[in-house]
Design an enzyme around this catalytic site. Structure first.
Site, PDB file in Angstrom:
ATOM      1  N   HIS A   1       1.219  -1.144   0.015  1.00  0.00           N
ATOM      2  CA  HIS A   1      -0.008  -0.078   0.003  1.00  0.00           C
ATOM      3  C   HIS A   1       0.654   1.199  -0.112  1.00  0.00           C
ATOM      4  CE1 HIS A   1      -3.045  -2.931   2.237  1.00  0.00           C
ATOM      5  NE2 HIS A   1      -3.156  -2.853   0.905  1.00  0.00           N
TER       6      HIS A   1
ATOM      7  N   GLU B   1      -3.469  -4.165  -5.508  1.00  0.00           N
ATOM      8  CA  GLU B   1      -4.380  -3.683  -5.009  1.00  0.00           C
ATOM      9  C   GLU B   1      -5.178  -2.560  -5.330  1.00  0.00           C
ATOM     10  OE1 GLU B   1      -5.569  -3.001  -1.937  1.00  0.00           O
ATOM     11  OE2 GLU B   1      -4.800  -4.063  -1.054  1.00  0.00           O
TER      12      GLU B   1
END
Length: 365
Positions: free
Chosen positions: A280, A318
């Site tokens: 992230h 993602e």
């Protein structure tokens, strides 16, 4: 056609008229420092703690560099570990030149050369008259952790398995503290580093970043410092997530999370291996935006994750499906968009970067 090569053109500078030391160095386990002295006329000298060990010269043909020993007896070289050559290789592989292989001929024994290959400094060795010819490929050089990792890697942790939320996965090693990765960026005249988060020290900056409108719209975690202190404490207590600040010359500009996928909520949506990781990304300091810096720190982040655990085969991202910019960034650095899927909180794109693609075609250059 072969031609003489000084290190100065590789460094995008005019030919040096006086000797100077490279910005690349390596500290051996016993504390001695290895450096490369760049000499006039295209020669270089390898130093250990200020004492010259060998004088070398180089020639190149397109993407191949051939290095030979000019002076220095075999005993002087073989008394040193083969890691003394890493700063020299960095002069070619870590700068914006398209060098793919380095071949070096040294007056060393076959036993020394084989040990150098076993330690990952070279790919292969061949006996020659009076020594050995050794070869190192660019992809192999970037996979050696010695120049870049500043903390003990995860690779030495014994493998044993456990269950988390019905997912079987390896028990993860304790997390490191402090600076874990550092790399010189000569083309930017900067040093990039990764350091772990210290809640007491970093809370104010983390809270400010999370409340930036552009960050809040993606992370959806705008809140007060008490909530963010609890969030960071929870992350620290979670063995599957590592929190990091990305820094230029020691100044934090970004927050990263590197997590083990097997026990993460992402696991049901991908075919992750036991040591694959996800990332992230939050960029909080807009002063460090720009394509050159972005490519440098993103490739360096990938580099750290792959170096920390050699069994990591894929790094996953993602991003939200409408975050086209970050999907494109990952694809530009070798990632592949594998599919779209629905998390409970967002529709996401699954992007995967394989170890082979990264080191063979991209790397942290």
């Amino acid at each position: 056609m072969d031609q003489s090569l000084t290190l100065a053109p590789v460094r995008e500078a005019s030919a040096a008229t006086e000797s100077e030391f490279s910005s690349f160095s390596h500290t051996l386990p016993d504390g001695r420092v290895c450096r490369v002295q760049i000499l006039a006329g295209g020669s270089v000298a390898l130093h250990v703690d200020g004492e010259p060990q060998a004088l070398l010269t180089a020639r190149f043909d397109a993407t191949h560099v051939s290095i030979e020993s000019l002076a220095g007896d075999a005993d002087s070289i073989t008394r040193q570990p083969p890691e003394i050559f890493l700063p020299l290789f960095a002069e070619y592989f870590a700068r914006p030149a398209h060098v793919s292989t380095i071949e070096i001929t040294l007056p060393v024994s076959h036993a020394w050369a084989v040990e150098a290959v076993r330690r990952g400094i070279f790919d292969e060795c061949v006996e020659t008259t009076g020594g050995c010819r050794l070869r190192c490929r660019r992809a192999s050089f970037w996979q050696h952790p010695a120049l870049w990792l500043r903390a003990v890697s995860s690779a030495g942790f014994a493998q044993r398995f456990t269950l988390t939320n019905h997912h079987r996965h390896p028990v993860r090693p304790p997390k490191p503290c402090g600076v874990v990765y550092e790399r010189q960026l000569p083309h930017l005249d900067l040093t990039f580093s990764l350091r772990t988060i210290d809640v007491e020290r970093d809370l104010e900056l983390f809270n400010r970043w999370m409340n930036l409108p552009n960050v809040a719209s993606v992370w959806d975690q705008a809140d007060d410092s008490i909530t963010h202190a609890r969030f960071l404490a929870d992350q620290e207590a979670d063995p599957h997530t590592q929190t990091l600040f990305g820094c230029f010359n020691g100044e934090p500009f970004a927050y990263f999370e590197a997590y083990w996928v097997k026990e993460d909520r992402l696991a049901p949506f991908c075919d992750a291996g036991d040591y694959d990781r996800g990332i992230h990304i939050l960029v909080g300091n807009r002063r460090h935006q720009g394509p050159a810096k972005l490519e440098a720190w993103l490739r360096s982040l990938f580099h750290y994750v792959f170096l920390d655990e050699p069994r990591t085969r894929v790094i996953y991202g993602e991003p939200r499906i409408d975050n086209a910019r970050w999907i494109a960034y990952m694809q530009e650095q070798g990632g592949m968009k594998l599919k779209e899927f629905d998390f409970p909180h967002k529709r996401a794109a699954l992007v995967g970067l394989s170890r082979e693609t990264y080191f063979e075609e991209f790397g942290p250059r």
